[in-house]
Motif scaffolding. Sequence first.
Motif, PDB file in Angstrom:
ATOM      1  N   ILE A 199       0.822  -1.202   0.000  1.00  0.00           N
ATOM      2  CA  ILE A 199       0.000   0.000   0.000  1.00  0.00           C
ATOM      3  C   ILE A 199       0.860   1.259   0.000  1.00  0.00           C
ATOM      4  O   ILE A 199       0.549   2.228  -0.693  1.00  0.00           O
ATOM      5  CB  ILE A 199      -0.972  -0.012   1.196  1.00  0.00           C
ATOM      6  N   ASP A 200       1.991   1.238   0.725  1.00  0.00           N
ATOM      7  CA  ASP A 200       2.817   2.447   0.798  1.00  0.00           C
ATOM      8  C   ASP A 200       3.578   2.740  -0.501  1.00  0.00           C
ATOM      9  O   ASP A 200       4.195   3.788  -0.634  1.00  0.00           O
ATOM     10  CB  ASP A 200       3.773   2.400   1.988  1.00  0.00           C
ATOM     11  N   ARG A 201       3.510   1.851  -1.483  1.00  0.00           N
ATOM     12  CA  ARG A 201       4.152   2.096  -2.781  1.00  0.00           C
ATOM     13  C   ARG A 201       3.171   2.584  -3.844  1.00  0.00           C
ATOM     14  O   ARG A 201       3.556   2.839  -4.975  1.00  0.00           O
ATOM     15  CB  ARG A 201       4.860   0.835  -3.265  1.00  0.00           C
ATOM     16  N   VAL A 202       1.896   2.690  -3.479  1.00  0.00           N
ATOM     17  CA  VAL A 202       0.895   3.219  -4.406  1.00  0.00           C
ATOM     18  C   VAL A 202       0.994   4.737  -4.373  1.00  0.00           C
ATOM     19  O   VAL A 202       0.830   5.366  -3.331  1.00  0.00           O
ATOM     20  CB  VAL A 202      -0.526   2.755  -4.015  1.00  0.00           C
ATOM     21  N   LEU A 203       1.289   5.332  -5.537  1.00  0.00           N
ATOM     22  CA  LEU A 203       1.448   6.782  -5.628  1.00  0.00           C
ATOM     23  C   LEU A 203       0.125   7.484  -5.900  1.00  0.00           C
ATOM     24  O   LEU A 203      -0.077   8.614  -5.475  1.00  0.00           O
ATOM     25  CB  LEU A 203       2.458   7.114  -6.732  1.00  0.00           C
ATOM     26  N   ALA A 204      -0.762   6.827  -6.649  1.00  0.00           N
ATOM     27  CA  ALA A 204      -2.076   7.396  -6.964  1.00  0.00           C
ATOM     28  C   ALA A 204      -3.035   6.261  -7.294  1.00  0.00           C
ATOM     29  O   ALA A 204      -2.613   5.210  -7.763  1.00  0.00           O
ATOM     30  CB  ALA A 204      -1.967   8.344  -8.153  1.00  0.00           C
ATOM     31  N   ILE A 205      -4.314   6.514  -7.036  1.00  0.00           N
ATOM     32  CA  ILE A 205      -5.341   5.530  -7.361  1.00  0.00           C
ATOM     33  C   ILE A 205      -6.571   6.273  -7.860  1.00  0.00           C
ATOM     34  O   ILE A 205      -6.994   7.252  -7.264  1.00  0.00           O
ATOM     35  CB  ILE A 205      -5.659   4.638  -6.137  1.00  0.00           C
TER      36      ILE A 205
END
Length: 68
Positions: free
Chosen positions: A51-57
Amino acid sequence: MKAMNRNQLVNIMYMSKTGEVTKRRVKIMKITDDTFKAYCFLKQAQRTFKIDRVLAIVPVIRRESEII
């Protein structure tokens, strides 16, 4: 959580552990404390994402084609 509950596809910008940024379309299947499992359409396989590597969703919005 909303996307998973609604069975909705999302586009994510994701940074790998090597620092490479990719855009992926995924269907989230399960969320845990720090990861989520999703079907990745880029890799055509189930993957685990941090989750901490998701930059945008962004949710994928499907529009009906207009017939003229």
